[in-house]
Scaffold this motif. Structure first.
Motif, PDB file in Angstrom:
ATOM      1  N   ILE A  20      -4.616  -1.594  -3.433  1.00 20.22           N
ATOM      2  CA  ILE A  20      -4.423  -0.207  -3.841  1.00 20.22           C
ATOM      3  C   ILE A  20      -4.014   0.662  -2.657  1.00 20.22           C
ATOM      4  O   ILE A  20      -3.042   1.421  -2.716  1.00 20.22           O
ATOM      5  CB  ILE A  20      -5.701   0.349  -4.505  1.00 20.22           C
ATOM      6  N   HIS A  21      -4.731   0.525  -1.546  1.00 17.27           N
ATOM      7  CA  HIS A  21      -4.462   1.419  -0.414  1.00 17.27           C
ATOM      8  C   HIS A  21      -3.221   1.008   0.366  1.00 17.27           C
ATOM      9  O   HIS A  21      -2.589   1.868   1.004  1.00 17.27           O
ATOM     10  CB  HIS A  21      -5.697   1.517   0.475  1.00 17.27           C
ATOM     11  N   ALA A  22      -2.836  -0.244   0.286  1.00 20.50           N
ATOM     12  CA  ALA A  22      -1.546  -0.635   0.854  1.00 20.50           C
ATOM     13  C   ALA A  22      -0.417   0.071   0.105  1.00 20.50           C
ATOM     14  O   ALA A  22       0.563   0.534   0.713  1.00 20.50           O
ATOM     15  CB  ALA A  22      -1.370  -2.151   0.783  1.00 20.50           C
ATOM     16  N   LYS A  23      -0.567   0.172  -1.212  1.00 23.32           N
ATOM     17  CA  LYS A  23       0.412   0.909  -2.026  1.00 23.32           C
ATOM     18  C   LYS A  23       0.433   2.387  -1.630  1.00 23.32           C
ATOM     19  O   LYS A  23       1.500   2.998  -1.499  1.00 23.32           O
ATOM     20  CB  LYS A  23       0.058   0.778  -3.506  1.00 23.32           C
ATOM     21  N   PHE A  24      -0.765   2.954  -1.446  1.00 22.97           N
ATOM     22  CA  PHE A  24      -0.848   4.369  -1.093  1.00 22.97           C
ATOM     23  C   PHE A  24      -0.232   4.640   0.278  1.00 22.97           C
ATOM     24  O   PHE A  24       0.478   5.633   0.465  1.00 22.97           O
ATOM     25  CB  PHE A  24      -2.311   4.829  -1.079  1.00 22.97           C
ATOM     26  N   ILE A  25      -0.524   3.803   1.252  1.00 25.04           N
ATOM     27  CA  ILE A  25       0.020   3.963   2.606  1.00 25.04           C
ATOM     28  C   ILE A  25       1.549   3.936   2.558  1.00 25.04           C
ATOM     29  O   ILE A  25       2.232   4.743   3.204  1.00 25.04           O
ATOM     30  CB  ILE A  25      -0.536   2.876   3.546  1.00 25.04           C
ATOM     31  N   ASP A  26       2.083   3.011   1.748  1.00 25.46           N
ATOM     32  CA  ASP A  26       3.530   2.907   1.611  1.00 25.46           C
ATOM     33  C   ASP A  26       4.103   4.143   0.924  1.00 25.46           C
ATOM     34  O   ASP A  26       5.119   4.702   1.363  1.00 25.46           O
ATOM     35  CB  ASP A  26       3.868   1.644   0.808  1.00 25.46           C
ATOM     36  N   LEU A  27       3.445   4.594  -0.149  1.00 22.13           N
ATOM     37  CA  LEU A  27       3.903   5.781  -0.874  1.00 22.13           C
ATOM     38  C   LEU A  27       3.914   7.020   0.017  1.00 22.13           C
ATOM     39  O   LEU A  27       4.798   7.878  -0.088  1.00 22.13           O
ATOM     40  CB  LEU A  27       2.991   6.050  -2.075  1.00 22.13           C
ATOM     41  N   ALA A  28       2.931   7.099   0.900  1.00 21.49           N
ATOM     42  CA  ALA A  28       2.811   8.269   1.781  1.00 21.49           C
ATOM     43  C   ALA A  28       3.749   8.200   2.970  1.00 21.49           C
ATOM     44  O   ALA A  28       3.856   9.175   3.735  1.00 21.49           O
ATOM     45  CB  ALA A  28       1.364   8.387   2.275  1.00 21.49           C
ATOM     46  N   GLY A  29       4.419   7.072   3.132  1.00 18.72           N
ATOM     47  CA  GLY A  29       5.326   6.910   4.262  1.00 18.72           C
ATOM     48  C   GLY A  29       4.602   6.794   5.588  1.00 18.72           C
ATOM     49  O   GLY A  29       5.128   7.199   6.634  1.00 18.72           O
ATOM     50  N   LEU A  30       3.382   6.236   5.555  1.00 17.48           N
ATOM     51  CA  LEU A  30       2.563   6.106   6.757  1.00 17.48           C
ATOM     52  C   LEU A  30       2.479   4.659   7.200  1.00 17.48           C
ATOM     53  O   LEU A  30       2.862   3.738   6.470  1.00 17.48           O
ATOM     54  CB  LEU A  30       1.154   6.642   6.487  1.00 17.48           C
ATOM     55  N   ASN A  31       1.967   4.462   8.388  1.00 16.55           N
ATOM     56  CA  ASN A  31       1.641   3.127   8.877  1.00 16.55           C
ATOM     57  C   ASN A  31       0.126   2.991   8.900  1.00 16.55           C
ATOM     58  O   ASN A  31      -0.589   3.966   9.151  1.00 16.55           O
ATOM     59  CB  ASN A  31       2.188   2.903  10.298  1.00 16.55           C
ATOM     60  N   GLY A  32      -0.355   1.784   8.667  1.00 26.40           N
ATOM     61  CA  GLY A  32      -1.799   1.607   8.723  1.00 26.40           C
ATOM     62  C   GLY A  32      -2.259   0.332   8.059  1.00 26.40           C
ATOM     63  O   GLY A  32      -1.459  -0.474   7.558  1.00 26.40           O
ATOM     64  N   GLU A  33      -3.577   0.169   8.051  1.00 24.82           N
ATOM     65  CA  GLU A  33      -4.167  -1.022   7.451  1.00 24.82           C
ATOM     66  C   GLU A  33      -5.476  -0.649   6.767  1.00 24.82           C
ATOM     67  O   GLU A  33      -6.114   0.362   7.100  1.00 24.82           O
ATOM     68  CB  GLU A  33      -4.444  -2.084   8.529  1.00 24.82           C
ATOM     69  N   TYR A  34      -5.852  -1.468   5.806  1.00 29.15           N
ATOM     70  CA  TYR A  34      -7.109  -1.295   5.076  1.00 29.15           C
ATOM     71  C   TYR A  34      -7.789  -2.659   5.061  1.00 29.15           C
ATOM     72  O   TYR A  34      -7.319  -3.588   4.416  1.00 29.15           O
ATOM     73  CB  TYR A  34      -6.822  -0.798   3.661  1.00 29.15           C
ATOM     74  N   LYS A  35      -8.899  -2.770   5.784  1.00 30.57           N
ATOM     75  CA  LYS A  35      -9.574  -4.051   5.960  1.00 30.57           C
ATOM     76  C   LYS A  35     -10.905  -4.104   5.216  1.00 30.57           C
ATOM     77  O   LYS A  35     -11.531  -3.074   4.957  1.00 30.57           O
ATOM     78  CB  LYS A  35      -9.834  -4.315   7.451  1.00 30.57           C
ATOM     79  N   LEU A  36     -11.316  -5.317   4.891  1.00 32.67           N
ATOM     80  CA  LEU A  36     -12.628  -5.545   4.292  1.00 32.67           C
ATOM     81  C   LEU A  36     -13.644  -5.842   5.384  1.00 32.67           C
ATOM     82  O   LEU A  36     -13.390  -6.656   6.275  1.00 32.67           O
ATOM     83  CB  LEU A  36     -12.567  -6.725   3.315  1.00 32.67           C
ATOM     84  N   TYR A  37     -14.795  -5.172   5.306  1.00 33.92           N
ATOM     85  CA  TYR A  37     -15.894  -5.397   6.255  1.00 33.92           C
ATOM     86  C   TYR A  37     -17.127  -5.808   5.457  1.00 33.92           C
ATOM     87  O   TYR A  37     -17.902  -4.971   5.015  1.00 33.92           O
ATOM     88  CB  TYR A  37     -16.164  -4.128   7.075  1.00 33.92           C
ATOM     89  N   GLU A  38     -17.262  -7.102   5.270  1.00 34.41           N
ATOM     90  CA  GLU A  38     -18.351  -7.613   4.439  1.00 34.41           C
ATOM     91  C   GLU A  38     -19.530  -8.033   5.309  1.00 34.41           C
ATOM     92  O   GLU A  38     -19.345  -8.605   6.396  1.00 34.41           O
ATOM     93  CB  GLU A  38     -17.883  -8.805   3.605  1.00 34.41           C
TER      94      GLU A  38
END
Length: 279
Positions: A20-38
């Motif tokens: 979901i957030h990879a889609k959002f980052i792309d839509l916003a024209g930003l660079n970044g990552e969303y990682k899982l911290y289990e």
């Protein structure tokens, strides 16, 4: 700037938040990552320290840490403080502030397909009184609807939600059997429990014999996409609202708090459904 975002919880291996957030980052024209911290409870302090050292921009929290995380925060949003739970943390100038996007995210997902549903004449029935119900109940009463009644197996647990109502909506507590008898009184019915979730897909929390065709029936369960409750409602001619859209709009609100960008995400609802179906 590259956004550093993530999710804390246990277990979270199958979480759709990175997608979901990879889609959002792309839509916003930003660079970044969303990682899982289990991590389990023993590992949580080290996970928190790692995120602080990494100067993470923000993160989500899911079960079982929505209450526990409060002890690690510098500040709480008013609603998060009242609800006693946090699912979104924002790094605001080096301070961690906790928010709850569950309720408002749900409302956003609902008014996208049904923009005229919530108004001063709307009567709502909430099924269940757990953690999800708390956030949704508070968000719905804040919309100024006429009534938000709560049906639950434990009436005491349902009554514990009533202090969350600081709006003009009236509320009463009832059993599921009573709710079945009064279904014709409601414009919106929201199922907030795990009843009907895989693998128990044949379970249905209440009978819909007294349901009106004009009523919207919403179920926050999203596996399966269409629960038995929603199938029954649809067969009776009522309108339905699927739970997976709530995931998307909760994330939209969290992303907005992290970046200040309010994205148009309605086109992703069908993509998310396909993802959940494994297509």
């Amino acid at each position: 700037m590259s956004l550093k975002l993530g999710l804390i919880g246990h277990p979270i291996g199958h979480s759709l938040s990175p997608w979901i957030h990879a889609k959002f980052i792309d839509l916003a024209g930003l660079n970044g990552e969303y990682k899982l911290y289990e991590g389990d409870h023993e590992k949580l302090p080290s996970v928190i320290q790692h995120l602080k050292n990494a100067s993470i921009d923000g993160f989500n929290i899911t079960v079982p840490y929505k209450q526990v995380i409060v002890d690690y925060l510098d500040e709480l949003d008013k609603d998060a403080e009242i609800l006693g739970a946090v699912n979104t943390v924002v790094n605001e100038n080096g301070k961690w502030k906790g928010y709850s996007t569950d309720g408002e995210g749900y409302v956003r997902s609902l008014v996208e397909p049904y923009p005229d549903l919530l108004h001063p004449g709307t009567s709502v029935l909430l099924l269940g009184a757990g953690g999800a119900a708390r956030g949704i109940y508070r968000a719905i009463v804040q919309k100024g609807v006429k009534t938000v009644d709560i049906a639950n197996r434990s009436l005491d647990k349902a009554e514990a939600l009533l202090p969350l109502n600081d709006g003009s909506s009236s509320s009463r507590v009832m059993s599921f059997l009573e709710a079945e008898q009064h279904l014709h009184e409601y414009d919106l019915i929201i199922q907030t429990t795990s009843v009907g979730m895989k693998p128990n897909i044949e379970e249905q929390i209440i009978r819909l014999d007294n349901l009106l065709e004009s009523t919207v029936v919403s179920d926050i369960v999203y596996q399966p996409i269409t629960t038995r409750l929603l199938k029954d409602a649809k067969d009776r001619g009522a309108k339905i609202h699927h739970g997976h859209s709530m995931l998307l709009y909760q994330g939209q609100l969290a992303f907005e708090k992290w970046t200040g960008k309010n994205l148009e995400v309605s086109h992703l609802v069908d993509e998310l459904e396909q993802k959940l179906r494994g297509e």
